[in-house]
Scaffold this active site. Structure first.
Site, PDB file in Angstrom:
ATOM      1  CB  SER A   1      -0.946   0.003   1.201  1.00  0.00           C
ATOM      2  OG  SER A   1      -0.197   0.130   2.380  1.00  0.00           O
TER       3      SER A   1
ATOM      4  CG  ASN B   1      -3.725   9.880  -4.046  1.00  0.00           C
ATOM      5  OD1 ASN B   1      -2.695  10.553  -4.111  1.00  0.00           O
ATOM      6  ND2 ASN B   1      -3.971   9.094  -3.003  1.00  0.00           N
ATOM      7  CG  HIS B   2      -0.071   7.743  -4.328  1.00  0.00           C
ATOM      8  ND1 HIS B   2       0.527   8.957  -4.047  1.00  0.00           N
ATOM      9  CD2 HIS B   2      -0.724   7.374  -3.200  1.00  0.00           C
ATOM     10  CE1 HIS B   2       0.260   9.284  -2.785  1.00  0.00           C
ATOM     11  NE2 HIS B   2      -0.499   8.339  -2.257  1.00  0.00           N
TER      12      HIS B   2
ATOM     13  CE1 TYR C   1       0.021   1.291  -3.447  1.00  0.00           C
ATOM     14  CE2 TYR C   1       0.002   3.672  -3.600  1.00  0.00           C
ATOM     15  CZ  TYR C   1      -0.631   2.501  -3.266  1.00  0.00           C
ATOM     16  OH  TYR C   1      -1.902   2.519  -2.747  1.00  0.00           O
TER      17      TYR C   1
ATOM     18  CE  LYS D   1      -2.739   0.499  -5.544  1.00  0.00           C
ATOM     19  NZ  LYS D   1      -3.498  -0.686  -5.120  1.00  0.00           N
TER      20      LYS D   1
ATOM     21  CB  CYS E   1      -9.400   5.154   2.901  1.00  0.00           C
ATOM     22  SG  CYS E   1     -10.752   4.378   3.805  1.00  0.00           S
TER      23      CYS E   1
HETATM   24  C1  15L Z   1      -2.411   5.481  -0.833  1.00  0.00           C
HETATM   25  O1  15L Z   1      -2.612   4.957  -1.920  1.00  0.00           O
HETATM   26  C2  15L Z   1      -1.733   4.744   0.246  1.00  0.00           C
HETATM   27  O2  15L Z   1      -2.060   3.370   0.252  1.00  0.00           O
HETATM   28  C3  15L Z   1      -1.958   5.341   1.606  1.00  0.00           C
HETATM   29  O3  15L Z   1      -0.972   4.823   2.482  1.00  0.00           O
HETATM   30  C4  15L Z   1      -1.922   6.873   1.590  1.00  0.00           C
HETATM   31  O4  15L Z   1      -0.637   7.292   1.286  1.00  0.00           O
HETATM   32  C5  15L Z   1      -2.863   7.411   0.560  1.00  0.00           C
HETATM   33  O5  15L Z   1      -2.651   6.821  -0.702  1.00  0.00           O
HETATM   34  C6  15L Z   1      -2.745   8.934   0.413  1.00  0.00           C
HETATM   35  O6  15L Z   1      -2.352   9.415  -0.646  1.00  0.00           O
HETATM   36  O7  15L Z   1      -3.039   9.620   1.381  1.00  0.00           O
END
Ligand code: 15L
Length: 276
Positions: A81, A118-119, A143, A147, A173
């Site tokens: 994650s 969002n990443h 990461y 996605k 979340c």
């Molecule tokens: C995510 O995708 C991550 O899994 C989480 O750990 C947070 O970093 C979240 O995004 C975020 O952007 O706040």
């Protein structure tokens, strides 16, 4: 009649990564009379009423196919994650997500809801807000690349094999927002469950990519049009935590590095797989 009213069509939902952060938050929230939550994780889980536990990895295609048998939908939360070395992202997030879609196809599961992030578009900046649902990929990490790849796999499995696939670019979340960025990006656990329910209930959604965020006063960073089309209506607002967060951490200037890109700290030079 929607899928829920049709009865039985939502009866078994396979959740991967069920012992993880979002999985744990969703377990009680997605429980429904007559629904079985099939909880899959590499960590042992104790099944409660209306639950089944499956000890398996997203790297095991045969186990995933077996776990998919008889399921009406998969919610794919499993995997890494945050940022990690390329080899790990490749095995768990990219190949693991391929295996989820392939297992769904082999087991005849008609719908996959993929927890994107969002990443996938983290390098977009405030002058582009609200980012539309069809924002060009701009991953901020390996990461984030995983996605984007998962979204592409979802498109393949929809167009080639007819699966309904909804990719949710989840913002932040957690039980509560923990920093100033999250006052804009928070997806409350209850809203997250509302969004998953909308994804489960939507009639023939086809292939979609939507954002997942609450109705935050400081929000407006991403479009909610796609999510609303599915029937999602957010109810929570991170603003109730604003005074507490700012008192604890001080207030950042709008051009603080962590606020300059959607992906926040993931976009900073020091947040690099080489430095992990
Ligand atoms: C995510 O995708 C991550 O899994 C989480 O750990 C947070 O970093 C979240 O995004 C975020 O952007 O706040």
């Amino acid at each position: 009649m929607n899928r829920e009213e049709a009865g039985g069509s939502l009866s078994t939902v396979l959740i991967t990564g069920a012992a993880g952060g979002i999985g744990t938050l969703m377990r009680s929230r997605l429980a429904r009379p007559g629904r079985v939550l099939r909880l899959l994780d590499i960590a042992p889980l104790e099944a409660g009423p209306g639950e089944e536990a499956v000890l398996a990895s997203v790297t095991d295609l045969d186990a995933l196919t077996e776990a998919g048998r008889g399921a009406d939908a998969v919610i794919h939360l499993g995997g890494q994650s945050v940022e990690a070395p390329w080899e790990r992202i490749l095995e768990v997030n990219i190949d693991g997500t391929y295996k989820i879609f392939e297992a769904a196809r082999r087991a005849g599961v008609p719908r996959v809801i993929f927890a994107s992030s969002n990443h996938a578009v983290g390098f977009h900046s405030p002058d582009e807000y609200p980012l539309p649902d069809d924002t060009t990929p701009a991953p901020d990490t390996y990461y984030g690349v995983s996605k984007v790849t998962g979204e592409a796999l979802g498109a393949l499995y929809h167009h080639r094999y007819g699966l309904d696939v909804i990719c949710i670019r989840i913002l932040t979340c957690f039980p509560k927002p923990l920093d100033q960025r999250a006052l804009s990006t928070w997806l409350s656990p209850d809203d997250c469950a509302r969004l998953f329910e909308a994804c489960l209930a939507a009639e023939k959604p086809g292939y979609r990519v939507v954002y997942g965020v609450s109705a935050n006063t400081r929000g407006g960073w991403v479009s909610l049009d796609g999510a609303r089309e599915l029937g999602y209506e957010p109810q929570d607002d991170a603003e109730v935590f604003a005074a507490e967060i700012i008192a604890e951490r001080g207030e950042l200037a709008p051009d603080a590095p962590v606020l300059r890109r959607l992906g926040g700290s993931f976009t900073l030079p020091q947040y690099d797989a080489d430095n992990l």
